[in-house]
Enzyme design. Structure first.
Site, PDB file in Angstrom:
ATOM      1  N   SER A 149       0.825  -1.203   0.000  1.00 52.17           N
ATOM      2  CA  SER A 149       0.000   0.000   0.000  1.00 52.17           C
ATOM      3  C   SER A 149       0.863   1.259   0.000  1.00 52.17           C
ATOM      4  O   SER A 149       1.641   1.476  -0.920  1.00 52.17           O
ATOM      5  CB  SER A 149      -0.963  -0.037   1.195  1.00 52.17           C
ATOM      6  OG  SER A 149      -1.923   0.972   1.116  1.00 52.17           O
ATOM      7  N   HIS A 150       0.743   2.088   1.036  1.00 55.38           N
ATOM      8  CA  HIS A 150       1.439   3.373   1.081  1.00 55.38           C
ATOM      9  C   HIS A 150       2.666   3.340   1.999  1.00 55.38           C
ATOM     10  O   HIS A 150       3.158   4.381   2.398  1.00 55.38           O
ATOM     11  CB  HIS A 150       0.472   4.463   1.536  1.00 55.38           C
ATOM     12  CG  HIS A 150      -0.214   4.137   2.827  1.00 55.38           C
ATOM     13  ND1 HIS A 150      -1.329   3.343   2.881  1.00 55.38           N
ATOM     14  CD2 HIS A 150       0.071   4.470   4.106  1.00 55.38           C
ATOM     15  CE1 HIS A 150      -1.717   3.214   4.149  1.00 55.38           C
ATOM     16  NE2 HIS A 150      -0.885   3.885   4.910  1.00 55.38           N
TER      17      HIS A 150
END
Length: 583
Positions: A149-150
């Site tokens: 993800s981030h």
């Protein structure tokens, strides 16, 4: 080096066939780096409801091919034990643009096909919501997406969806974890890519699959408001992730023609060269997309995180002019503001039999107020999107279908096309909201002010507080339960929700049952509408506190004056509460 550690390393090397990984361990051995080896072999990456995630490297406490293979073997065995037709229904696997993601996805496919499970593998990178969508679209038994993800570039991860298309919740997490522990003691069998294809065990998902998701967005009932989309201008960034192709396509399908992508961040790049941290919430991460928006005087500066399950937006200020800096011309909306705006917008268009919304306990309670005022029902869940969607599924009825859920960490899901956060459909919905407002000569700021004037200005803030470590002392949660404060920051406590025992305690002595899974969380509702939530850490001497204050408008107030009052009230609440905390 202690004998026990030596035995762990020897066992690992006997199983690890990846030369790159083996070389890392041998280099650490040759350098006599016992401390680093001890860290890497202190246990193994824990599998939980979010799957596994960690720094890429050799050893059981890192993300690597052997850990992925062992995890996949555990998932395969658990699926076959829990779902009778799992082998024929199969598992969909997708992956993001990080350096190791494709390899990890192919390893996952090799393990599952060897275990007799059919696999649907995306032919190229795929946004996380496409995998969640694919579980239901293909009637698969599960879904797996390789993504961090981030998180920073050195990380990768592995997330599992159950047959209902939502992230797994207990008891599946512990069930899979137990199977992984067993798988880690023995060699893992792999079926080659070509053999799996030839045998029909492996099906490659090509453009038809990506087009199926595109068409689902295009046909979604909740995304049919096509009010003058051509009037909306927006800049977009994929933040070096996998969202650009699909984001641009679904926006174009919805009629948005003034879309300006940030070229430097458009293509997947696991190094994330233009951002310090590939998370739209982090300072500086939105700089390039706001600059692109400012160049075109665009209404919005929009972003997806690298796997496109989150959505962020900065809105052009009413007083913005060309010679302003982009950071002055645009203002980021908080996750709560976007959630409230989307919830209000969707409820204003939803049919009478689709008015169920969900928010987490730490998200703004404003969505609950809006839902109640618009003949809707808002369910409150524990933190994490796995709870939002599983609760949304469980609570919906034929007469009241699920409409929307959000969490303040930029996660939103609209309708039941994807039972996880979906930054792509959220992007389309927010653009459509903006277009509808533009048709009435209004802005996002106008809509926010209307909402705040009706329900009050809600301000939310999170603070992590380090506490003095004392292994013999009661935990912060235990101390707070013993203290049972009747006031916080000079405000009377109206009720306390103790999620660990599922009970709400009112100041007048009444009690109510709370329908939430057990969790070490305390929620204090104060007499002026303010709220304090305390979540002690289970692993460190610190506590996460979530604060909410509510300021009402009077006729002479502007939005700015109410914001200023709320900020002042929030600062006082945080300062006083931190001073009052024990430990």
């Amino acid at each position: 080096m202690e004998v026990h550690l030596q035995a762990k390393i020897k066992h690992w090397l006997s199983l690890d066939a990846d030369e790159k990984s083996r070389k890392q361990i041998h280099t650490l051995l040759d350098n006599g780096d016992s401390d680093e080896l001890a860290k890497r072999f202190s246990g193994r990456l824990m599998f939980g409801t979010a799957g596994i995630r960690g720094v890429v490297g050799a050893g059981p406490m890192r993300m690597n091919r052997l850990v992925v293979q062992q995890t996949s073997k555990g998932v395969a065995e658990y699926l076959k034990a829990q779902i009778k037709d799992a082998s024929t229904r199969g598992v969909i696997i997708g992956y993001d643009g990080r350096h190791d993601s494709k390899q990890f996805a192919h390893d996952t496919a090799a393990v599952l096909t060897s275990a007799g499970i059919k696999v649907y593998l995306t032919e190229k990178v795929a946004a996380t919501p496409l995998v969640a969508f694919g579980v239901l679209h293909l009637h698969a038994a599960a879904g797996i997406v390789v993504t961090a993800s981030h998180n920073p570039p050195q990380y990768n991860g592995y997330k599992v969806y159950w047959e209902n298309g939502a992230q797994i919740i207990p008891p599946h997490d512990s069930g899979i974890a137990a199977r992984i522990e067993h798988a880690a003691t023995q060699p893992i069998l792999l079926m080659s890519h070509n053999e799996a294809i030839a045998s029909g065990q492996l099906i490659i998902l090509g453009d038809d699959f990506y087009q199926a998701y595109r068409c689902a967005i295009k046909q979604a009932i909740t995304l049919q408001n096509h009010t003058v989309p051509a009037r909306v201008s927006l800049a977009y960034t994929a933040m070096h992730g996998v969202g650009a192709d699909m984001a641009e396509t679904v926006l174009k399908d919805a009629g948005f023609t003034q879309v300006y992508s940030v070229a430097a961040q458009r293509e997947p790049d696991g190094d994330f060269p233009t951002v310090n941290f590939p998370n739209p919430e982090e300072a500086g991460a939105m700089d390039l997309v706001m600059a692109e928006a400012h160049k075109h005087s665009a209404m919005l500066a929009c972003a997806n995180d690298p796997d496109a399950d989150r959505f962020a937006v900065a809105v052009r200020k009413l007083e913005a002019v060309a010679d302003m800096a982009a950071s002055e011309a645009y203002q980021m909306l908080t996750g709560d503001q976007v959630g409230v705006l989307l919830g209000h917008y969707l409820l204003s268009h939803a049919p009478d039999n689709q008015r169920l919304t969900c928010r987490t306990i730490v998200s703004s309670s404003l969505l609950s107020k809006i839902s109640a005022s618009m003949n809707g029902i808002c369910e409150t869940t524990l933190t994490g999107f796995k709870w939002l969607t599983n609760v949304g599924m469980a609570k919906q009825t034929r007469d009241n279908q699920f409409l929307f859920a959000y969490e303040e960490a930029l996660g939103y899901t609209i309708g039941s096309m994807v039972w996880d956060k979906d930054g792509l459909s959220a992007l389309v919905a927010f653009a459509q909201l903006t277009a509808e407002l533009a048709a009435n000569n209004q802005t996002i700021w106008d809509r926010l002010e209307i909402i705040y004037r009706e329900h009050g200005f809600y301000l939310n803030q999170q603070v992590s507080i380090a506490l003095t470590a004392d292994s013999g002392a009661p935990t912060i949660g235990e101390q707070l339960r013993a203290l049972a404060p009747s006031q916080i920051a000079g405000r009377a406590v109206v009720s306390v929700d103790d999620i660990s025992v599922g009970t709400r305690y009112y100041a007048d002595g009444r009690e109510e049952v709370i329908d939430l899974p057990d969790s070490d969380v305390l929620i204090y509702q104060l007499d002026d509408g303010a709220r304090v939530i305390v979540r002690p850490s289970g692993t460190e001497p610190k506590v996460k506190c979530y604060y909410e204050v509510v300021e009402q408008f009077v006729d002479t107030d502007s939005l700015q004056t109410v914001q200023a009052r709320a900020a002042q009230s929030m600062a006082k609440l945080i300062k006083s509460h931190q001073q009052e905390l024990p430990g």
